[in-house]
Design an enzyme around this catalytic site. Structure first.
Site, PDB file in Angstrom:
ATOM      1  N   CYS A  37       0.849  -1.192   0.000  1.00  0.00           N
ATOM      2  CA  CYS A  37       0.000   0.000   0.000  1.00  0.00           C
ATOM      3  C   CYS A  37       0.885   1.243   0.000  1.00  0.00           C
ATOM      4  O   CYS A  37       1.823   1.370   0.776  1.00  0.00           O
ATOM      5  CB  CYS A  37      -0.948   0.077   1.173  1.00  0.00           C
ATOM      6  SG  CYS A  37      -2.164  -1.240   1.218  1.00  0.00           S
ATOM      7  N   ARG A  39       4.282  -0.244  -4.677  1.00  0.00           N
ATOM      8  CA  ARG A  39       3.999  -0.754  -3.336  1.00  0.00           C
ATOM      9  C   ARG A  39       2.711  -1.579  -3.290  1.00  0.00           C
ATOM     10  O   ARG A  39       2.457  -2.296  -2.306  1.00  0.00           O
ATOM     11  CB  ARG A  39       3.881   0.394  -2.340  1.00  0.00           C
ATOM     12  CG  ARG A  39       5.143   1.205  -2.189  1.00  0.00           C
ATOM     13  CD  ARG A  39       4.942   2.272  -1.150  1.00  0.00           C
ATOM     14  NE  ARG A  39       4.790   1.698   0.166  1.00  0.00           N
ATOM     15  CZ  ARG A  39       5.783   1.458   1.001  1.00  0.00           C
ATOM     16  NH1 ARG A  39       7.018   1.746   0.656  1.00  0.00           N
ATOM     17  NH2 ARG A  39       5.559   0.939   2.186  1.00  0.00           N
ATOM     18  N   TRP A  70      -2.679  -2.833  -1.834  1.00  0.00           N
ATOM     19  CA  TRP A  70      -2.385  -4.267  -1.931  1.00  0.00           C
ATOM     20  C   TRP A  70      -3.343  -4.909  -0.935  1.00  0.00           C
ATOM     21  O   TRP A  70      -3.182  -4.755   0.276  1.00  0.00           O
ATOM     22  CB  TRP A  70      -0.931  -4.540  -1.558  1.00  0.00           C
ATOM     23  CG  TRP A  70      -0.506  -5.959  -1.774  1.00  0.00           C
ATOM     24  CD1 TRP A  70      -0.027  -6.502  -2.926  1.00  0.00           C
ATOM     25  CD2 TRP A  70      -0.514  -7.018  -0.806  1.00  0.00           C
ATOM     26  NE1 TRP A  70       0.262  -7.836  -2.737  1.00  0.00           N
ATOM     27  CE2 TRP A  70      -0.029  -8.176  -1.439  1.00  0.00           C
ATOM     28  CE3 TRP A  70      -0.888  -7.106   0.527  1.00  0.00           C
ATOM     29  CZ2 TRP A  70       0.093  -9.395  -0.787  1.00  0.00           C
ATOM     30  CZ3 TRP A  70      -0.769  -8.322   1.186  1.00  0.00           C
ATOM     31  CH2 TRP A  70      -0.283  -9.455   0.521  1.00  0.00           C
ATOM     32  N   ASN A  92      -2.443   1.837   5.559  1.00  0.00           N
ATOM     33  CA  ASN A  92      -1.517   0.772   5.173  1.00  0.00           C
ATOM     34  C   ASN A  92      -1.311  -0.095   6.403  1.00  0.00           C
ATOM     35  O   ASN A  92      -1.034   0.440   7.475  1.00  0.00           O
ATOM     36  CB  ASN A  92      -0.187   1.402   4.720  1.00  0.00           C
ATOM     37  CG  ASN A  92       0.890   0.364   4.464  1.00  0.00           C
ATOM     38  OD1 ASN A  92       0.593  -0.803   4.237  1.00  0.00           O
ATOM     39  ND2 ASN A  92       2.145   0.787   4.499  1.00  0.00           N
ATOM     40  N   GLY A  93      -1.469  -1.399   6.279  1.00  0.00           N
ATOM     41  CA  GLY A  93      -1.269  -2.278   7.436  1.00  0.00           C
ATOM     42  C   GLY A  93      -2.513  -3.096   7.702  1.00  0.00           C
ATOM     43  O   GLY A  93      -3.390  -3.225   6.846  1.00  0.00           O
ATOM     44  N   GLU A 134      17.820 -17.946  -6.135  1.00  0.00           N
ATOM     45  CA  GLU A 134      17.448 -16.596  -6.568  1.00  0.00           C
ATOM     46  C   GLU A 134      16.948 -16.620  -8.024  1.00  0.00           C
ATOM     47  O   GLU A 134      15.960 -15.953  -8.356  1.00  0.00           O
ATOM     48  CB  GLU A 134      18.654 -15.657  -6.389  1.00  0.00           C
ATOM     49  CG  GLU A 134      18.466 -14.234  -6.849  1.00  0.00           C
ATOM     50  CD  GLU A 134      17.326 -13.476  -6.179  1.00  0.00           C
ATOM     51  OE1 GLU A 134      16.749 -13.981  -5.213  1.00  0.00           O
ATOM     52  OE2 GLU A 134      17.005 -12.383  -6.653  1.00  0.00           O
ATOM     53  N   LYS A 165      13.168 -15.441  -9.112  1.00  0.00           N
ATOM     54  CA  LYS A 165      12.923 -14.408 -10.124  1.00  0.00           C
ATOM     55  C   LYS A 165      11.960 -14.921 -11.197  1.00  0.00           C
ATOM     56  O   LYS A 165      11.077 -14.222 -11.636  1.00  0.00           O
ATOM     57  CB  LYS A 165      14.243 -13.967 -10.788  1.00  0.00           C
ATOM     58  CG  LYS A 165      15.113 -13.071  -9.936  1.00  0.00           C
ATOM     59  CD  LYS A 165      14.562 -11.668  -9.848  1.00  0.00           C
ATOM     60  CE  LYS A 165      14.897 -10.906  -8.602  1.00  0.00           C
ATOM     61  NZ  LYS A 165      14.557 -11.371  -7.320  1.00  0.00           N
ATOM     62  N   GLU A 218       8.319 -15.211  -9.753  1.00  0.00           N
ATOM     63  CA  GLU A 218       7.584 -13.969  -9.493  1.00  0.00           C
ATOM     64  C   GLU A 218       7.329 -13.167 -10.766  1.00  0.00           C
ATOM     65  O   GLU A 218       6.341 -12.447 -10.850  1.00  0.00           O
ATOM     66  CB  GLU A 218       8.285 -13.114  -8.437  1.00  0.00           C
ATOM     67  CG  GLU A 218       9.613 -12.540  -8.851  1.00  0.00           C
ATOM     68  CD  GLU A 218      10.247 -11.694  -7.748  1.00  0.00           C
ATOM     69  OE1 GLU A 218       9.536 -11.010  -7.024  1.00  0.00           O
ATOM     70  OE2 GLU A 218      11.499 -11.739  -7.638  1.00  0.00           O
ATOM     71  N   HIS A 273      18.737 -37.504  -4.499  1.00  0.00           N
ATOM     72  CA  HIS A 273      17.942 -37.982  -3.354  1.00  0.00           C
ATOM     73  C   HIS A 273      16.448 -37.805  -3.576  1.00  0.00           C
ATOM     74  O   HIS A 273      15.679 -37.859  -2.632  1.00  0.00           O
ATOM     75  CB  HIS A 273      18.391 -37.251  -2.079  1.00  0.00           C
ATOM     76  CG  HIS A 273      19.828 -37.518  -1.749  1.00  0.00           C
ATOM     77  ND1 HIS A 273      20.269 -38.724  -1.263  1.00  0.00           N
ATOM     78  CD2 HIS A 273      20.931 -36.736  -1.884  1.00  0.00           C
ATOM     79  CE1 HIS A 273      21.588 -38.673  -1.094  1.00  0.00           C
ATOM     80  NE2 HIS A 273      22.012 -37.482  -1.468  1.00  0.00           N
ATOM     81  N   LYS A 310       6.097  -4.363  -3.384  1.00  0.00           N
ATOM     82  CA  LYS A 310       7.532  -4.213  -3.154  1.00  0.00           C
ATOM     83  C   LYS A 310       7.902  -4.343  -1.685  1.00  0.00           C
ATOM     84  O   LYS A 310       8.908  -4.925  -1.328  1.00  0.00           O
ATOM     85  CB  LYS A 310       7.969  -2.840  -3.685  1.00  0.00           C
ATOM     86  CG  LYS A 310       9.449  -2.555  -3.541  1.00  0.00           C
ATOM     87  CD  LYS A 310      10.206  -3.097  -4.709  1.00  0.00           C
ATOM     88  CE  LYS A 310      11.704  -2.894  -4.598  1.00  0.00           C
ATOM     89  NZ  LYS A 310      12.407  -3.964  -5.302  1.00  0.00           N
TER      90      LYS A 310
HETATM   91  C1  F6R Z   1      12.026 -10.735  -4.730  1.00  0.00           C
HETATM   92  C2  F6R Z   1      11.790  -9.731  -3.717  1.00  0.00           C
HETATM   93  C3  F6R Z   1      11.293 -10.166  -2.385  1.00  0.00           C
HETATM   94  C4  F6R Z   1      12.015  -9.394  -1.290  1.00  0.00           C
HETATM   95  C5  F6R Z   1      11.433  -9.741   0.078  1.00  0.00           C
HETATM   96  C6  F6R Z   1      12.166  -9.030   1.200  1.00  0.00           C
HETATM   97  O1  F6R Z   1      12.484 -10.160  -5.912  1.00  0.00           O
HETATM   98  O2  F6R Z   1      11.963  -8.575  -3.957  1.00  0.00           O
HETATM   99  O3  F6R Z   1      11.462 -11.526  -2.213  1.00  0.00           O
HETATM  100  O4  F6R Z   1      13.379  -9.687  -1.338  1.00  0.00           O
HETATM  101  O5  F6R Z   1      10.075  -9.382   0.117  1.00  0.00           O
HETATM  102  O6  F6R Z   1      12.070  -7.659   1.079  1.00  0.00           O
HETATM  103  P1  F6R Z   1      13.042  -6.690   1.855  1.00  0.00           P
HETATM  104  O7  F6R Z   1      14.408  -6.944   1.370  1.00  0.00           O
HETATM  105  O8  F6R Z   1      12.552  -5.319   1.548  1.00  0.00           O
HETATM  106  O9  F6R Z   1      12.897  -7.027   3.314  1.00  0.00           O
END
Ligand code: F6R
Length: 616
Positions: free
Chosen positions: A2, A27, A75, A101-102, A485, A489, A492, A508, A611
């Protein structure tokens, strides 16, 4: 999670607020809304879907606005992303508008109580209780919106940033925060409020950080901050060290594409100023005494998502250089398993945003257990560094694309610096040994640049795999978190099934997944230094190829030993093993981004994500 914007000043409020929302859309982007005052009347507009839908609705009905406005990009937590559930929410008299937000955890009992008093609810959100409570409190508190906000906040449980305006005062926006971000932008004859400085950076770079449980009264010429009981509260003022252009696309179609390309600079900026002329490391944002660092007996790294992967890589470096046992844990699990922490434990919390609720709660738990907490964070003044004993900021600049890219690489650099710093403080390495690694690190921007110069075939490969249903990733040693990682990527951004395994684990069980033509990306460790690992993974590649996998091999340039078993070979520069993730991750970012674009996905705003995840 949000985005929130508030404005008081002489500019057209609607434009300022909508422009701010555009910069905060990363966000949350499942609905958006605004409230302005038009000739003393509360005027709201809200729409499900992206900000573009709200803009279209606003364009249909031009409206006048007095000089205040609030806006929200959502969100969803409580209630589906519909027009009705979008923020702002208003009280039954349409005098107060609120954005949030929250999560208000006690909203169900508050809603019942309000309904018993005759209050009519129109949405399924937890936020609407705050609007009705504020409406009631305004009457009780002699039409004083700030006093009403304080009274309401004292009744709420959970995490919230609330921003409200009231039809009776065209020069006032009031906001409150608990466990959710809120920052004030100070202008000249105008003031701003937002979840993130990006919303107002085009207007001012002077920011005020609000503390926990504080209420701010924003007027054109004043910013007054109190606690929930009305006592004046201390705040920290700071100057934002980047400008609006850093948060623009700069000619790229997507922020993510720009942010991938910015990585060499981001890595260089994170190293900048951290190595003294004599080669010694000085990490002076670490507010931990040398004696405290020498006392550390155990390190626990906590983080989520991509930041967690940075933590997994840090473990290899820290244990190798410092010989301090290091555990890495997903932050959302940490405090529920009764972890063993004490004064001799250093907890490293890695968070790009500094606002992830799971990581924040883990930090608080660690501090309650008397552990020392060091934050690695990209957002100046965010909650996690503020609540930690020390902070090492990454200097990646604003990252707007939801998928972490440049912040990941800079987190790696920050983790290496912490490892080297600890080795230095504890006299575990000779100065020249540390200098040698620092020099290798200083060379990383060029190496990343080199990778970026050679990724055209990776893009082509990614496009050719757009119809695949599954991609697997394998790695060993630091290559394993890189594989994790790469898979994250792809999930998502491309919404594909992607999974990573430690290459040795394959036999295994997961090897049963291999079938004809299945793409498997393998991150091959350097031949130098970890030759055994290299040879073992070459065997693993042969094992999967024998079972029909289409092997996509990421290996050091000139590593001819893998060529016979690679259906596709992606070369990366030869760098020391521990630093290899800095270069090996880049082709995987490009791969996921390109594959997602080939599928027509929005890589900056992937579905269901936000984000900054400020709920647990
Ligand atoms: C993936 C991504 C998320 C963040 C996770 C932690 O691309 O961006 O997995 O890494 O939500 O976020 P932060 O680093 O802001 O605590």
């Amino acid at each position: 999670m949000c985005g929130i914007v508030g404005y008081v000043g002489p500019q057209p409020a609607l434009e300022v607020v909508v422009d701010g929302l555009k910069r905060l859309e990363y966000r949350g982007y499942d609905s958006a809304g605004v409230a302005v005052l038009a000739d003393g009347r509360m005027d709201t507009e809200k729409r499900a879907g992206k900000l573009a839908n709200l803009k279209a609705a606003l364009a249909e009905t031009p409206r006048s606005a007095d000089g205040i406005g609030i806006g929200h990009t959502r969100w969803a937590t409580h209630g589906a992303p519909t027009d009705v559930n979008a923020h702002p929410h208003v009280d039954n008299d349409n005098r107060v508008a609120v954005i949030h937000n929250g999560i208000i955890e006690n909203f169900a009992s508050l809603r019942l109580e309000l309904e018993e008093r005759g209050c009519k609810f129109t949405s399924e959100t937890d936020t609407e209780v705050a609007a009705h409570l504020l409406g009631e409190e305004l009457k009780r508190q002699g039409e004083d919106l700030a006093a009403a906000m304080r009274a309401v906040c004292r009744r709420l449980e959970g995490a919230f940033t609330l921003v409200a305006m009231y039809a009776g005062d065209p020069d006032l926006v009031v906001a409150a925060r608990r466990n959710s971000p809120l920052v004030v932008g100070r202008g000249d004859g105008e003031n701003f409020l937002a979840s993130d400085v990006a919303a107002f950076i085009a207007h001012t770079r002077d920011a005020v950080e609000l503390g926990q449980d504080q209420v701010v009264e924003l007027r054109r010429d004043s910013v007054a901050v109190t606690d929930y009981d009305g006592n004046p509260a201390p705040v920290r003022e700071y100057h934002v060290d980047w400008d609006a252009s850093a948060a623009e696309k700069g000619g790229y179609d997507y922020f993510m594409l720009k942010e991938i390309v910015e990585q060499p600079q981001a890595v260089a900026d994170t190293l900048l100023g951290r190595v003294g002329v004599d080669g010694t490391l000085t990490l002076d944002e670490m507010r931990l005494a040398p004696s405290e660092l020498r006392d550390i007996e155990k390190i626990v790294i906590i983080a989520c998502g991509t930041s967690y992967h940075a933590g997994l890589i840090a473990k290899y470096a820290i244990e190798h250089w410092c010989r301090i046992p290091c555990e890495v844990e997903v932050a959302s699990e940490f405090r529920y398993r009764d972890p063993i922490l004490n004064r001799q434990t250093m907890v490293i919390a890695i968070s790009q945003s500094g606002e992830s609720m799971d990581t924040l709660m883990a930090v608080r738990y660690a501090r309650e257990q008397r552990a020392r907490v060091l934050a690695i964070c990209n957002v100046n003044g965010s909650t996690i560094p503020r609540e930690s004993d020390g902070v090492l900021y990454t200097h990646a600049g604003p990252e707007v694309g939801v998928a972490a890219t440049k912040t990941f690489l800079t987190q790696l650099v920050a983790c290496y610096l912490v490892g080297l710093y600890l080795a230095q403080m504890r006299n575990l390495k000779f100065g020249d040994e540390i200098n040698a690694v620092i020099e290798q690190l200083a060379n990383m921007p060029q190496q990343v640049e080199k990778v970026l110069g050679t990724v055209a075939p990776v893009r082509e490969l990614a496009r050719s795999l757009a119809d695949s249903e599954t991609v697997l990733f394998l790695g060993r040693h630091v290559g394993y978190p890189v594989a994790l990682e790469g898979a994250l990527k792809l999930k998502e951004l491309a919404y594909m099934h992607a999974e990573a395994f430690a290459a040795g684990e394959l036999k295994h069980g997961p090897i049963a997944l291999i079938e004809d033509g299945l793409p498997v990306v393998v991150v091959v460790p350097s031949r130098e230094g970890r030759g055994v690992l290299h040879d073992k993974i070459v065997s693993n590649i042969q094992e999967i190829r024998a079972r029909g996998a289409r092997t996509i091999v990421i290996a050091e340039e000139g590593d001819e030993t893998v060529r016979p078993f690679a259906d596709e070979l992606i070369g990366i520069p030869a760098v020391p093993t521990l630093l290899q993730p800095v270069v090996a991750t880049v082709p995987l970012q490009v791969f996921a981004c390109e594959l997602a674009l080939a599928k027509g996905n929005d890589v900056d705003q992937p579905r269901n994500l936000a984000k900054s995840v400020t709920v647990e």
